[in-house]
Design an enzyme around this catalytic site. Structure first.
Site: not given
Ligand code: PLP
Length: 383
Positions: A54, A179
């Site tokens: 896990r 991000d």
């Molecule tokens: N951050 C961004 C900029 C995204 O475009 C997305 C998904 O569309 C995410 C985070 C979330 O990622 P996941 O869909 O892999 O959970």
């Protein structure tokens, strides 16, 4: 990292996955370990130091090493999705901690913060991250523990100055998490600009083939917060599966080729579409007219990413009609795959505080010939 790779360009490190292979068979490609549990020896010790699948599997380790190397981090961890990776960062805080998040960001994560995050006890202030005065004003010394940013930000591709926000965060002992899904380390490496944590939806460009849901975190320092995140990944069972880790590493070998190609095509499309009489706006950081262009020039290299948006004149109904009329663009959500995607974003995000203009179509540029994509879109606009 082996000496020969530490001296190499990121393209080389990605193409050879830092030399990952299968030491047991000398296979050039690393093996997939599917075992959920590990042998305990007669003397009661675990022979390889591994106990249970896990939280512990060797297959993701190659891709984690590559991610840490490409993002200039000390360590990386992969997760079952981008969302679980991001949520792991938020849950490493304490109830009552204050965080600052962008008004314009991936809507799923904003929704999580507004619902579960707040219910769990986080205090969240949403600010316009392209306004540094507003960011400074939102900081609560002693209480603010994290600033979260996304740049260029979904789906209007506004830019945030990473270095400036890192300074604001660090002045009050808060961390900065970025991000980096859209630019990828091909265009931006936030840790080199002062960020503490980078997050990816690896579902997008990192894997790049629209066939794996995955997330990643990369840290500047493997500190106590990082240990808490690792412990939560283990107890929550949210690490990436061995199969998906194998596929992600495979996808990342071609990251630089794919991302630079998608960005070059997006730049061509943005320039050709700019000023089109049936469009109200073309939103792309690579356009000199884009309000965030100067910041983009400073903190992005090798292009400005494969994502752009167009605002169709005539509002939501016209935009939906254009999306319905394309023949080549694929009508679907997500981004970062080889096939170009088109999406009426307001239909996805909904909600009263939705910052998405009603006529906005989000375009994820793939690997097709730019002229095919342009011809298809222009024909659909005229229909
Ligand atoms: N951050 C961004 C900029 C995204 O475009 C997305 C998904 O569309 C995410 C985070 C979330 O990622 P996941 O869909 O892999 O959970």
């Amino acid at each position: 990292m082996a000496m020969e790779f530490s001296r190499c360009h990121p393209e080389t490190r990605a193409a050879q996955a830092l030399g990952a292979h299968d030491p047991e068979t000398a296979g050039v490609i690393p093996a997939v370990q599917l075992s959920t549990t590990y042998l305990r020896a007669g003397d009661n010790t675990y022979q390889a130091g591994r106990v249970y699948g896990r939280g512990d599997n060797p297959t993701p380790e190659s891709v984690e090493a590559l991610l840490a190397s490409l993002e200039n981090g000390e360590e990386a961890m992969v997760f079952s999705s981008g969302m679980t990776a991001a949520i792991a960062v938020f849950l490493s805080l304490k109830p009552g901690d204050h965080i600052i998040a962008p008004q314009v960001m991936y809507w799923g994560l904003r929704l999580w913060l507004q619902t579960t995050g707040i219910a769990w006890g986080l205090k969240v202030t949403f600010v316009a991250m392209d306004n540094l005065v507003a960011v400074r004003q939102a900081v609560q010394p002693g209480k603010t523990k994290l600033i979260w940013i996304e740049t260029p930000a979904n789906p209007i591709w506004s830019l945030t100055d990473i270095q400036a926000v890192a300074e604001i965060a660090h002045a009050v002992g808060a961390r900065l998490a970025v991000d980096n899904t859209v630019p990828t380390p091909v265009h931006t490496r936030p840790l080199t600009l002062g960020a503490d944590i980078v997050m990816h939806s690896a579902t997008k460009y990192l894997n790049g083939h629209s066939d794996v849901i995955a997330g990643a975190l990369i840290t500047a320092k493997a500190d106590e917060t990082w240990d808490r995140i690792r412990a939560y990944r283990k107890s929550g069972g949210i690490m990436l599966s061995p199969w998906d880790a194998f596929l992600l590493l495979r996808g990342m070998r071609t990251l630089f080729l794919r991302v630079t190609r998608a960005s070059a095509t997006a730049q061509v499309l943005a320039e050709k579409l700019y000023g089109h009489p049936l469009l109200e706006a073309v939103l792309y950081p690579g356009l000199s007219q884009h309000p965030g262009h100067e910041i983009a020039r400073r903190q992005m290299q090798n292009g400005y990413g494969g994502m752009l948006s167009i605002i169709v004149a005539g509002g939501a109904a016209r935009a939906i009609a254009v999306a319905a009329a394309v023949k080549l663009w694929v009508r679907a959500t997500s981004l970062g795959g080889p096939e170009s995607l088109i999406e009426h974003r307001a239909s996805v995000e909904g909600g009263s505080d939705n910052p998405v203009p009603p006529g906005l179509l989000r375009l994820s540029v793939g690997l097709e010939h730019p002229n095919d994509l342009l011809d298809d879109l222009i024909a659909a606009l005229k229909e």
